[in-house]
Design a protein around this motif. Structure first.
Motif, PDB file in Angstrom:
ATOM      1  N   TRP A  63       0.864  -1.179   0.000  1.00 50.71           N
ATOM      2  CA  TRP A  63       0.000   0.000   0.000  1.00 50.71           C
ATOM      3  C   TRP A  63       0.901   1.230   0.000  1.00 50.71           C
ATOM      4  CZ3 TRP A  63      -4.392   2.098  -1.050  1.00 50.71           C
ATOM      5  CH2 TRP A  63      -4.797   3.299  -0.456  1.00 50.71           C
ATOM      6  N   ASN A  68      -2.943  -0.308  -4.114  1.00 53.08           N
ATOM      7  CA  ASN A  68      -2.556  -1.604  -3.578  1.00 53.08           C
ATOM      8  C   ASN A  68      -1.855  -2.335  -4.714  1.00 53.08           C
ATOM      9  OD1 ASN A  68      -5.446  -1.327  -1.873  1.00 53.08           O
ATOM     10  ND2 ASN A  68      -3.698  -2.135  -0.752  1.00 53.08           N
ATOM     11  N   GLY A 118      -6.658   1.821  -4.561  1.00 53.03           N
ATOM     12  CA  GLY A 118      -7.232   1.246  -3.353  1.00 53.03           C
ATOM     13  C   GLY A 118      -7.835   2.264  -2.406  1.00 53.03           C
ATOM     14  N   HIS A 146      -9.362  -4.926   3.589  1.00 49.11           N
ATOM     15  CA  HIS A 146      -8.393  -3.822   3.723  1.00 49.11           C
ATOM     16  C   HIS A 146      -9.033  -2.504   3.454  1.00 49.11           C
ATOM     17  CE1 HIS A 146      -4.562  -5.415   4.975  1.00 49.11           C
ATOM     18  NE2 HIS A 146      -4.723  -6.401   4.152  1.00 49.11           N
TER      19      HIS A 146
END
Length: 146
Positions: A63, A68, A118, A146
Motif C-alpha cells: 500500500w 494496492n 485502493g 483492507h
C-alpha cells in the motif's frame, strides 16, 4: 453479479497462466515494482506434486497511500529459479483488476507487480503457481478486505 465478475476474473488469470510465454528475471528485481510498504503477506507451501508441504514462496500486498499492489516471489524451495507458470491478480470493489501475466508465462523468480487504486476500497488478491503440466502447486486467494 459480483460472483460472475469474480468467476470471470479468476478464469482470466487461469487462462493467462495456462497459455504460454517464457520469461526469466533476476531475484534482485523481484523487490521492484510495488511502491509503499508491505501491509499483508502469505507464505505458500506446495499442495500438489512431489514437494507437498514444502515452502515455495510468498505473496506480498503493498500500500502506497493510493494503490494496492501485489507480487508473488518464489523464495527458496524446489521451484526457486525454475521457470514455471505463475501469476497474480488484484481487484478493487469498483471492478478494476490487473493481473500479471496476461498470458501463460514461465517465471523463474516472481510474478507481478499488479496494482489497482485502493483509496476507500476493499481489494481482493490472488497468487498461483503451477507446474509445467498445469497442475496447481500453490494457490492463495484473499477475498475483499483492507
Amino acid at each position: 453479479m459480483r460472483t460472475k465478475r469474480i468467476t470471470g476474473v479468476l478464469a482470466a488469470l487461469a487462462m493467462a497462466v495456462a497459455t504460454g510465454v517464457a520469461v526469466s528475471v533476476t531475484p534482485a528485481s523481484a523487490a521492484g515494482g510495488c511502491a509503499g510498504r508491505i501491509i499483508d503477506h502469505q507464505d505458500l507451501t506446495a499442495i500438489n506434486g512431489p514437494y507437498v508441504g514444502q515452502f515455495v514462496g510468498r505473496v506480498n500486498l503493498y500500500w502506497d497511500g493510493t494503490y494496492n499492489c501485489v507480487v508473488f516471489t518464489k523464495a527458496g524451495g524446489p521451484y526457486y529459479g525454475v521457470p514455471t507458470p505463475m501469476g497474480v491478480l488484484i481487484e478493487n470493489e469498483a471492478g478494476e483488476f490487473r493481473q500479471d501475466p496476461t498470458e501463460r508465462t514461465f517465471y523463474s523468480y516472481y510474478a507481478g507487480p499488479a496494482k489497482v487504486n485502493g483509496v476507500g476500497q476493499s481489494i481482493r488478491w490472488t497468487a498461483k503457481l503451477l507446474d509445467s503440466s498445469d497442475t496447481v502447486i500453490a494457490h492463495y486467494e484473499q477475498d475483499f478486505y483492507h
